[in-house]
Design a protein around this motif. Structure first.
Motif, PDB file in Angstrom:
ATOM      1  N   MET A  62      95.563  97.648 -26.829  1.00 61.21           N
ATOM      2  CA  MET A  62      94.413  97.480 -25.841  1.00 61.21           C
ATOM      3  C   MET A  62      94.800  97.122 -24.586  1.00 61.21           C
ATOM      4  O   MET A  62      95.160  95.909 -24.317  1.00 61.21           O
ATOM      5  N   MET A  63      94.597  97.964 -23.415  1.00 56.60           N
ATOM      6  CA  MET A  63      94.733  97.386 -22.126  1.00 56.60           C
ATOM      7  C   MET A  63      96.039  97.025 -21.855  1.00 56.60           C
ATOM      8  O   MET A  63      96.408  96.047 -20.985  1.00 56.60           O
ATOM      9  N   GLY A  64      97.129  97.401 -22.615  1.00 56.50           N
ATOM     10  CA  GLY A  64      98.572  96.920 -22.325  1.00 56.50           C
ATOM     11  C   GLY A  64      98.815  95.996 -23.093  1.00 56.50           C
ATOM     12  O   GLY A  64      99.879  95.310 -22.995  1.00 56.50           O
ATOM     13  N   LEU A  65      97.933  95.309 -24.039  1.00 51.57           N
ATOM     14  CA  LEU A  65      98.001  94.019 -24.692  1.00 51.57           C
ATOM     15  C   LEU A  65      98.853  94.174 -26.071  1.00 51.57           C
ATOM     16  O   LEU A  65      98.554  95.070 -26.874  1.00 51.57           O
ATOM     17  N   ARG A  66      99.853  93.098 -26.062  1.00 54.73           N
ATOM     18  CA  ARG A  66     100.686  93.309 -27.420  1.00 54.73           C
ATOM     19  C   ARG A  66      99.913  92.219 -28.444  1.00 54.73           C
ATOM     20  O   ARG A  66      99.870  91.133 -27.872  1.00 54.73           O
ATOM     21  N   GLU A  67      99.866  92.682 -29.587  1.00 52.77           N
ATOM     22  CA  GLU A  67      99.329  91.618 -30.595  1.00 52.77           C
ATOM     23  C   GLU A  67     100.566  90.943 -31.202  1.00 52.77           C
ATOM     24  O   GLU A  67     101.421  91.548 -31.800  1.00 52.77           O
ATOM     25  N   ALA A  68     100.428  89.606 -31.534  1.00 53.39           N
ATOM     26  CA  ALA A  68     101.540  88.832 -32.236  1.00 53.39           C
ATOM     27  C   ALA A  68     100.907  87.656 -32.783  1.00 53.39           C
ATOM     28  O   ALA A  68      99.751  87.000 -32.641  1.00 53.39           O
ATOM     29  N   ILE A  69     101.804  86.939 -33.545  1.00 52.01           N
ATOM     30  CA  ILE A  69     101.567  85.751 -34.553  1.00 52.01           C
ATOM     31  C   ILE A  69     102.528  84.971 -34.161  1.00 52.01           C
ATOM     32  O   ILE A  69     103.592  85.088 -34.241  1.00 52.01           O
ATOM     33  N   HIS A  70     102.062  83.685 -34.274  1.00 51.02           N
ATOM     34  CA  HIS A  70     103.047  82.442 -33.921  1.00 51.02           C
ATOM     35  C   HIS A  70     102.841  81.378 -35.045  1.00 51.02           C
ATOM     36  O   HIS A  70     101.558  80.853 -35.199  1.00 51.02           O
ATOM     37  N   GLY A  71     103.864  81.355 -35.629  1.00 43.38           N
ATOM     38  CA  GLY A  71     103.720  80.238 -36.959  1.00 43.38           C
ATOM     39  C   GLY A  71     104.077  78.840 -36.206  1.00 43.38           C
ATOM     40  O   GLY A  71     104.934  78.368 -35.414  1.00 43.38           O
ATOM     41  N   THR A  72     103.148  77.711 -36.794  1.00 44.03           N
ATOM     42  CA  THR A  72     103.338  76.240 -36.317  1.00 44.03           C
ATOM     43  C   THR A  72     103.896  75.466 -37.433  1.00 44.03           C
ATOM     44  O   THR A  72     104.092  75.903 -38.622  1.00 44.03           O
ATOM     45  N   ARG A  73     104.241  74.204 -37.134  1.00 43.49           N
ATOM     46  CA  ARG A  73     105.009  73.549 -37.836  1.00 43.49           C
ATOM     47  C   ARG A  73     104.063  73.014 -38.846  1.00 43.49           C
ATOM     48  O   ARG A  73     104.581  72.445 -39.917  1.00 43.49           O
ATOM     49  N   ASP A  74     102.778  72.998 -38.667  1.00 38.65           N
ATOM     50  CA  ASP A  74     101.828  72.527 -39.881  1.00 38.65           C
ATOM     51  C   ASP A  74     101.312  73.865 -40.483  1.00 38.65           C
ATOM     52  O   ASP A  74     100.231  73.544 -41.167  1.00 38.65           O
ATOM     53  N   GLY A  75     101.892  74.767 -40.385  1.00 37.69           N
ATOM     54  CA  GLY A  75     101.581  75.963 -41.357  1.00 37.69           C
ATOM     55  C   GLY A  75     100.596  76.997 -40.776  1.00 37.69           C
ATOM     56  O   GLY A  75      99.963  77.582 -41.694  1.00 37.69           O
ATOM     57  N   ALA A  76     100.057  76.635 -39.527  1.00 38.96           N
ATOM     58  CA  ALA A  76      98.950  77.540 -38.995  1.00 38.96           C
ATOM     59  C   ALA A  76      99.670  78.935 -38.449  1.00 38.96           C
ATOM     60  O   ALA A  76     100.737  78.856 -38.139  1.00 38.96           O
ATOM     61  N   GLU A  77      98.914  79.915 -38.495  1.00 38.89           N
ATOM     62  CA  GLU A  77      99.252  81.025 -37.828  1.00 38.89           C
ATOM     63  C   GLU A  77      98.439  81.282 -36.857  1.00 38.89           C
ATOM     64  O   GLU A  77      97.209  81.381 -36.838  1.00 38.89           O
ATOM     65  N   ILE A  78      99.102  81.244 -35.385  1.00 39.30           N
ATOM     66  CA  ILE A  78      98.108  81.349 -34.086  1.00 39.30           C
ATOM     67  C   ILE A  78      98.236  82.926 -33.707  1.00 39.30           C
ATOM     68  O   ILE A  78      99.432  83.324 -33.410  1.00 39.30           O
ATOM     69  N   ALA A  79      97.216  83.603 -33.882  1.00 39.34           N
ATOM     70  CA  ALA A  79      97.164  85.084 -33.348  1.00 39.34           C
ATOM     71  C   ALA A  79      96.825  84.976 -31.791  1.00 39.34           C
ATOM     72  O   ALA A  79      96.386  84.192 -31.250  1.00 39.34           O
ATOM     73  N   TYR A  80      97.655  85.911 -31.101  1.00 41.40           N
ATOM     74  CA  TYR A  80      97.289  86.091 -29.769  1.00 41.40           C
ATOM     75  C   TYR A  80      97.754  87.338 -29.083  1.00 41.40           C
ATOM     76  O   TYR A  80      98.295  88.215 -29.929  1.00 41.40           O
ATOM     77  N   ARG A  81      97.272  87.573 -27.891  1.00 41.63           N
ATOM     78  CA  ARG A  81      97.512  89.075 -27.391  1.00 41.63           C
ATOM     79  C   ARG A  81      98.221  88.594 -26.157  1.00 41.63           C
ATOM     80  O   ARG A  81      97.898  87.712 -25.201  1.00 41.63           O
ATOM     81  N   VAL A  82      99.169  89.453 -25.573  1.00 41.36           N
ATOM     82  CA  VAL A  82      99.866  89.206 -24.647  1.00 41.36           C
ATOM     83  C   VAL A  82     100.225  90.278 -23.699  1.00 41.36           C
ATOM     84  O   VAL A  82     100.514  91.624 -24.425  1.00 41.36           O
ATOM     85  N   ARG A  83     100.421  90.565 -22.475  1.00 38.01           N
ATOM     86  CA  ARG A  83     100.802  91.395 -21.650  1.00 38.01           C
ATOM     87  C   ARG A  83     101.784  90.927 -20.406  1.00 38.01           C
ATOM     88  O   ARG A  83     101.427  90.025 -19.823  1.00 38.01           O
ATOM     89  N   ALA A  84     103.120  91.549 -20.558  1.00 35.16           N
ATOM     90  CA  ALA A  84     103.833  91.277 -19.594  1.00 35.16           C
ATOM     91  C   ALA A  84     103.460  91.548 -18.149  1.00 35.16           C
ATOM     92  O   ALA A  84     102.947  92.483 -17.888  1.00 35.16           O
ATOM     93  N   GLY A  85     103.874  90.836 -16.994  1.00 42.52           N
ATOM     94  CA  GLY A  85     103.317  91.227 -15.612  1.00 42.52           C
ATOM     95  C   GLY A  85     103.211  89.916 -14.706  1.00 42.52           C
ATOM     96  O   GLY A  85     103.813  88.883 -14.812  1.00 42.52           O
ATOM     97  N   ARG A  86     103.063  90.169 -13.371  1.00 41.26           N
ATOM     98  CA  ARG A  86     102.918  89.316 -12.365  1.00 41.26           C
ATOM     99  C   ARG A  86     101.849  88.336 -12.449  1.00 41.26           C
ATOM    100  O   ARG A  86     100.727  88.469 -13.135  1.00 41.26           O
ATOM    101  N   ASP A  87     101.917  87.313 -11.855  1.00 41.68           N
ATOM    102  CA  ASP A  87     101.059  86.053 -11.594  1.00 41.68           C
ATOM    103  C   ASP A  87     100.183  85.872 -13.209  1.00 41.68           C
ATOM    104  O   ASP A  87      99.043  86.027 -13.102  1.00 41.68           O
ATOM    105  N   PRO A  88     101.021  85.617 -14.073  1.00 39.61           N
ATOM    106  CA  PRO A  88     100.174  85.534 -15.572  1.00 39.61           C
ATOM    107  C   PRO A  88      98.974  84.586 -15.622  1.00 39.61           C
ATOM    108  O   PRO A  88      99.201  83.371 -14.920  1.00 39.61           O
ATOM    109  N   TRP A  89      97.902  84.812 -16.349  1.00 38.76           N
ATOM    110  CA  TRP A  89      96.693  84.022 -16.583  1.00 38.76           C
ATOM    111  C   TRP A  89      96.976  83.848 -18.172  1.00 38.76           C
ATOM    112  O   TRP A  89      97.064  84.615 -19.056  1.00 38.76           O
ATOM    113  N   VAL A  90      96.680  82.561 -18.589  1.00 45.40           N
ATOM    114  CA  VAL A  90      96.382  82.117 -19.987  1.00 45.40           C
ATOM    115  C   VAL A  90      94.954  81.808 -20.056  1.00 45.40           C
ATOM    116  O   VAL A  90      94.450  80.864 -19.174  1.00 45.40           O
ATOM    117  N   LEU A  91      94.149  82.791 -20.760  1.00 43.28           N
ATOM    118  CA  LEU A  91      92.803  82.561 -21.010  1.00 43.28           C
ATOM    119  C   LEU A  91      92.279  82.243 -22.378  1.00 43.28           C
ATOM    120  O   LEU A  91      92.560  83.035 -23.503  1.00 43.28           O
TER     121      LEU A  91
END
Length: 267
Positions: free
Chosen positions: A1-30
């Motif tokens: 959606m809108m050029g966003l890639r969906e991904a999962i990051h595993g943490t050291r305490d066993g959580a799975e953190i889902a996120y969406r990401v899009r490469a580009g200029r002047d990035p924002w974390v929201l």
């Protein structure tokens, strides 16, 4: 959606953190609010230029993210976000969040002051919960235990959306879908973390980067005075009040919120 890639990051305490990401200029974390997920930002993203970089995390217990075994806290959520920034190799992104996401953005600033090139604190506050607010968290936990996520959401929704908003019914359905994904477990864990978050007002005078504090004119949860306090304490800050807008400003006035993000650091 809108050029966003969906991904999962595993943490050291066993959580799975889902996120969406899009490469580009002047990035924002929201970062989203309580009960929500990355889809909360859909219309803001649609209002931003298509070449702006984005990272949209889903807090533990929300969206596609699991809880892990660590005790919930805004610092824990901020560390997850910082790990995602490292994983995606974002150099000095701007960092923003709505409500709970704003508390997490403040925690990012506390943990790694040089990380962000700008901050957007949207429908949020720098103060900690007082005794009355913690009492309301306890009432929310009781509602979740006795009656489930839907009763909790139904009690909260009148404080999130303006009755007069032309898209209120559609936004309400979207909020309910997100709250259902969080469920009793995700919401309860988050309430514990929010009730114990620290006061961050002493942090604000040390933020040398641009700061924008955005708030709805009719926000009953974090009224304009809270945004004014942030703008007054941060040295390079301004406040933007959105007319006829309640707490979920990024959903009720996405074009204005996108405009505020772009203006925060001249994107």
């Amino acid at each position: 959606m809108m050029g966003l890639r969906e991904a999962i990051h595993g943490t050291r305490d066993g959580a799975e953190i889902a996120y969406r990401v899009r490469a580009g200029r002047d990035p924002w974390v929201l970062m989203h609010g309580l009960g929500c997920d990355a889809s909360m930002w859909d219309e803001v993203v649609a209002s931003l230029p298509g070449d702006v970089g984005l990272l949209l995390p889903e807090c533990r217990g929300h969206g596609g993210s699991t809880l892990g075994w660590s005790i919930p806290s805004v610092d824990l959520w901020a560390r997850d976000v910082l790990d995602l920034i490292e994983t995606e190799r974002l150099e000095r992104p701007a960092v923003g969040g709505l409500s709970m996401g704003g508390y997490t953005a403040l925690a990012v600033a506390a943990l790694d002051p040089s990380r962000a090139r700008a901050y957007a604190f949207i429908s949020t506050a720098a103060t900690a919960d007082d005794a009355a607010a913690r009492g309301r968290r306890a009432e929310g936990l009781a509602t979740l235990r006795r009656s489930g996520w839907r009763a909790f959401a139904d009690a909260l929704l009148p404080l999130l959306l303006s009755d007069a908003h032309p898209r209120r019914d559609r936004l309400r359905r979207h909020l309910l879908a997100m709250f259902e994904r969080a469920g009793e477990a995700g919401l309860a864990a988050t309430l514990f973390g929010l009730a114990h978050r620290p006061d961050r007002r002493a942090l604000l005078p040390g933020l040398a980067v641009p700061v924008v504090a955005v708030v709805g004119e009719a926000d009953p949860l974090t009224p304009p005075a809270r945004a004014e306090e942030i703008a007054r304490l941060a040295p390079n800050a301004r406040r933007i009040v959105l007319p006829a807008t309640s707490h979920m400003s990024a959903m009720e006035a996405p074009e204005r919120v996108a405009e505020a993000l772009l203006g925060a650091c001249g994107s």
